[in-house]
Design a protein around this motif. Structure first.
Motif, PDB file in Angstrom:
ATOM      1  N   LEU A  27      -5.997  13.439  19.385  1.00  0.00           N
ATOM      2  CA  LEU A  27      -4.763  12.846  18.862  1.00  0.00           C
ATOM      3  C   LEU A  27      -3.564  13.756  19.119  1.00  0.00           C
ATOM      4  CD1 LEU A  27      -6.047  11.365  15.478  1.00  0.00           C
ATOM      5  CD2 LEU A  27      -5.496  10.136  17.595  1.00  0.00           C
ATOM      6  N   HIS A  28      -3.794  15.068  19.085  1.00  0.00           N
ATOM      7  CA  HIS A  28      -2.701  15.996  19.386  1.00  0.00           C
ATOM      8  C   HIS A  28      -2.331  15.939  20.865  1.00  0.00           C
ATOM      9  CE1 HIS A  28      -4.168  17.904  15.544  1.00  0.00           C
ATOM     10  NE2 HIS A  28      -2.883  17.751  15.327  1.00  0.00           N
ATOM     11  N   ARG A  29      -3.356  15.755  21.721  1.00  0.00           N
ATOM     12  CA  ARG A  29      -3.049  15.649  23.160  1.00  0.00           C
ATOM     13  C   ARG A  29      -2.207  14.399  23.403  1.00  0.00           C
ATOM     14  NH1 ARG A  29      -7.626  18.599  23.199  1.00  0.00           N
ATOM     15  NH2 ARG A  29      -9.193  16.970  23.081  1.00  0.00           N
ATOM     16  N   ARG A  30      -2.532  13.337  22.720  1.00  0.00           N
ATOM     17  CA  ARG A  30      -1.752  12.100  22.828  1.00  0.00           C
ATOM     18  C   ARG A  30      -0.318  12.325  22.324  1.00  0.00           C
ATOM     19  NH1 ARG A  30      -2.431   6.420  22.411  1.00  0.00           N
ATOM     20  NH2 ARG A  30      -0.297   5.662  22.630  1.00  0.00           N
ATOM     21  N   LEU A  31      -0.227  13.018  21.180  1.00  0.00           N
ATOM     22  CA  LEU A  31       1.089  13.305  20.616  1.00  0.00           C
ATOM     23  C   LEU A  31       1.934  14.129  21.591  1.00  0.00           C
ATOM     24  CD1 LEU A  31       3.150  13.454  18.224  1.00  0.00           C
ATOM     25  CD2 LEU A  31       1.913  15.498  17.447  1.00  0.00           C
ATOM     26  N   VAL A  32       1.326  15.180  22.174  1.00  0.00           N
ATOM     27  CA  VAL A  32       2.049  16.035  23.122  1.00  0.00           C
ATOM     28  C   VAL A  32       2.541  15.201  24.302  1.00  0.00           C
ATOM     29  CG1 VAL A  32       1.635  17.821  24.880  1.00  0.00           C
ATOM     30  CG2 VAL A  32       1.034  18.257  22.477  1.00  0.00           C
ATOM     31  N   SER A  33       1.688  14.327  24.806  1.00  0.00           N
ATOM     32  CA  SER A  33       2.069  13.490  25.942  1.00  0.00           C
ATOM     33  C   SER A  33       3.232  12.559  25.555  1.00  0.00           C
ATOM     34  CB  SER A  33       0.824  12.717  26.395  1.00  0.00           C
ATOM     35  OG  SER A  33       1.186  11.607  27.132  1.00  0.00           O
ATOM     36  N   ASP A  34       3.163  11.972  24.374  1.00  0.00           N
ATOM     37  CA  ASP A  34       4.256  11.103  23.909  1.00  0.00           C
ATOM     38  C   ASP A  34       5.542  11.897  23.667  1.00  0.00           C
ATOM     39  OD1 ASP A  34       2.514   8.995  24.010  1.00  0.00           O
ATOM     40  OD2 ASP A  34       2.198   8.850  21.840  1.00  0.00           O
ATOM     41  N   MET A  35       5.387  13.121  23.153  1.00  0.00           N
ATOM     42  CA  MET A  35       6.578  13.952  22.916  1.00  0.00           C
ATOM     43  C   MET A  35       7.244  14.341  24.238  1.00  0.00           C
ATOM     44  SD  MET A  35       5.416  16.359  19.681  1.00  0.00           S
ATOM     45  CE  MET A  35       6.856  17.448  19.798  1.00  0.00           C
ATOM     46  N   VAL A  70       3.383  24.025  22.908  1.00  0.00           N
ATOM     47  CA  VAL A  70       2.865  25.150  22.134  1.00  0.00           C
ATOM     48  C   VAL A  70       2.562  24.637  20.734  1.00  0.00           C
ATOM     49  CG1 VAL A  70       3.140  27.548  21.409  1.00  0.00           C
ATOM     50  CG2 VAL A  70       4.392  26.728  23.414  1.00  0.00           C
ATOM     51  N   ILE A  71       1.316  24.869  20.318  1.00  0.00           N
ATOM     52  CA  ILE A  71       0.870  24.487  18.977  1.00  0.00           C
ATOM     53  C   ILE A  71       0.769  25.767  18.147  1.00  0.00           C
ATOM     54  CG2 ILE A  71      -1.178  23.629  17.736  1.00  0.00           C
ATOM     55  CD1 ILE A  71      -1.366  21.535  20.074  1.00  0.00           C
ATOM     56  N   ASN A  72       1.226  25.696  16.915  1.00  0.00           N
ATOM     57  CA  ASN A  72       1.283  26.862  16.014  1.00  0.00           C
ATOM     58  C   ASN A  72       2.014  28.045  16.649  1.00  0.00           C
ATOM     59  OD1 ASN A  72      -0.249  25.293  14.272  1.00  0.00           O
ATOM     60  ND2 ASN A  72      -2.186  26.242  14.850  1.00  0.00           N
ATOM     61  N   PRO A  73       3.185  27.834  17.207  1.00  0.00           N
ATOM     62  CA  PRO A  73       3.900  28.928  17.873  1.00  0.00           C
ATOM     63  C   PRO A  73       4.365  29.998  16.881  1.00  0.00           C
ATOM     64  CG  PRO A  73       5.348  27.045  17.641  1.00  0.00           C
ATOM     65  CD  PRO A  73       3.981  26.590  17.193  1.00  0.00           C
ATOM     66  N   VAL A  74       4.245  31.245  17.323  1.00  0.00           N
ATOM     67  CA  VAL A  74       4.737  32.381  16.534  1.00  0.00           C
ATOM     68  C   VAL A  74       5.659  33.180  17.437  1.00  0.00           C
ATOM     69  CG1 VAL A  74       4.084  34.471  15.279  1.00  0.00           C
ATOM     70  CG2 VAL A  74       2.583  32.474  15.221  1.00  0.00           C
ATOM     71  N   LEU A  75       6.822  33.542  16.919  1.00  0.00           N
ATOM     72  CA  LEU A  75       7.797  34.346  17.679  1.00  0.00           C
ATOM     73  C   LEU A  75       7.517  35.816  17.458  1.00  0.00           C
ATOM     74  CD1 LEU A  75      11.455  33.042  17.196  1.00  0.00           C
ATOM     75  CD2 LEU A  75      10.163  33.255  19.306  1.00  0.00           C
ATOM     76  N   ARG A 113      -4.894  22.007  24.609  1.00  0.00           N
ATOM     77  CA  ARG A 113      -6.361  21.981  24.613  1.00  0.00           C
ATOM     78  C   ARG A 113      -6.933  23.011  23.642  1.00  0.00           C
ATOM     79  NH1 ARG A 113      -8.030  18.164  27.653  1.00  0.00           N
ATOM     80  NH2 ARG A 113      -6.704  17.543  29.394  1.00  0.00           N
ATOM     81  N   GLY A 114      -6.050  23.645  22.896  1.00  0.00           N
ATOM     82  CA  GLY A 114      -6.507  24.631  21.917  1.00  0.00           C
ATOM     83  C   GLY A 114      -6.759  26.006  22.508  1.00  0.00           C
TER      84      GLY A 114
END
Ligand code: NI
Length: 174
Positions: A27-35, A70-75, A113-114
């Motif tokens: 579902l996250h891959r789908r979300l990323v593609s839609d975003m 980027v998922i859970n990005p940290v600066l 893809r994690g």
């Protein structure tokens, strides 16, 4: 291809802190593609979950020929060197103001893809990551403006809300 609705100023989703993603799923891959589709259609160069009403820590970006999520990005390691340059935001259409940002930052997180990822960004790309990670914390670029400029921005937003000001998207919004 799916285009999501971009939330604009006044939408409560833009003011909340997004949750970390425990496990990256289909579902996250789908979300990323839609975003990515939504960002390109806008058009923009960066987009964060809350901007499409998803309160999870995910962002997408595209600069020149490169793009990614980027998922859970940290600066990390923000440079002491700062640069002030004009910024716009897809959630604040028609507004653009100079914003001070770190010239270089490192971003760590995972991809769609994690898989762990680490990006050393500078200049415009560093600006995009700082802007999008702000979105994940409920922060908008107008919050980072000096008080008198922020007042001018608020005046414009009020005039837009009342229909007194024609809203045109600025180029290269984030
Ligand atoms: Ni933005």
């Amino acid at each position: 291809m799916a285009i999501l609705r971009i939330r604009t100023f006044g939408d409560p989703a833009l003011r909340q802190r997004a949750r970390p993603i425990d496990q990256v799923t289909r579902l996250h891959r789908r979300l990323v593609s839609d975003m990515l589709d939504t960002m390109r259609a806008a058009p923009g160069v960066g987009l964060a979950g809350p901007q499409v009403g998803v309160l999870e820590r995910v962002l997408v970006w595209e600069i020149e020929e490169e793009h990614g999520a980027v998922i859970n990005p940290v600066l990390l390691d923000p440079s002491e060197e700062m640069l002030t340059a004009e910024e716009g935001c897809l959630s604040l259409p028609g507004l653009a103001y100079p914003v001070e940002r770190h010239v270089r930052v490192t971003v760590e997180g995972v991809d769609h893809r994690g898989r762990p990822l680490r990006i050393e960004a500078e200049d415009y790309m560093a600006r995009v990551f700082q802007h999008e990670i702000d979105h994940l914390d409920g922060v908008l670029f107008i919050d980072r403006l000096p008080e008198e400029i922020r007042r001018d921005a608020r005046r414009k937003l009020t005039r837009q809300a009342l229909g007194f000001e024609v809203v045109e998207q600025t180029e290269e919004s984030l």
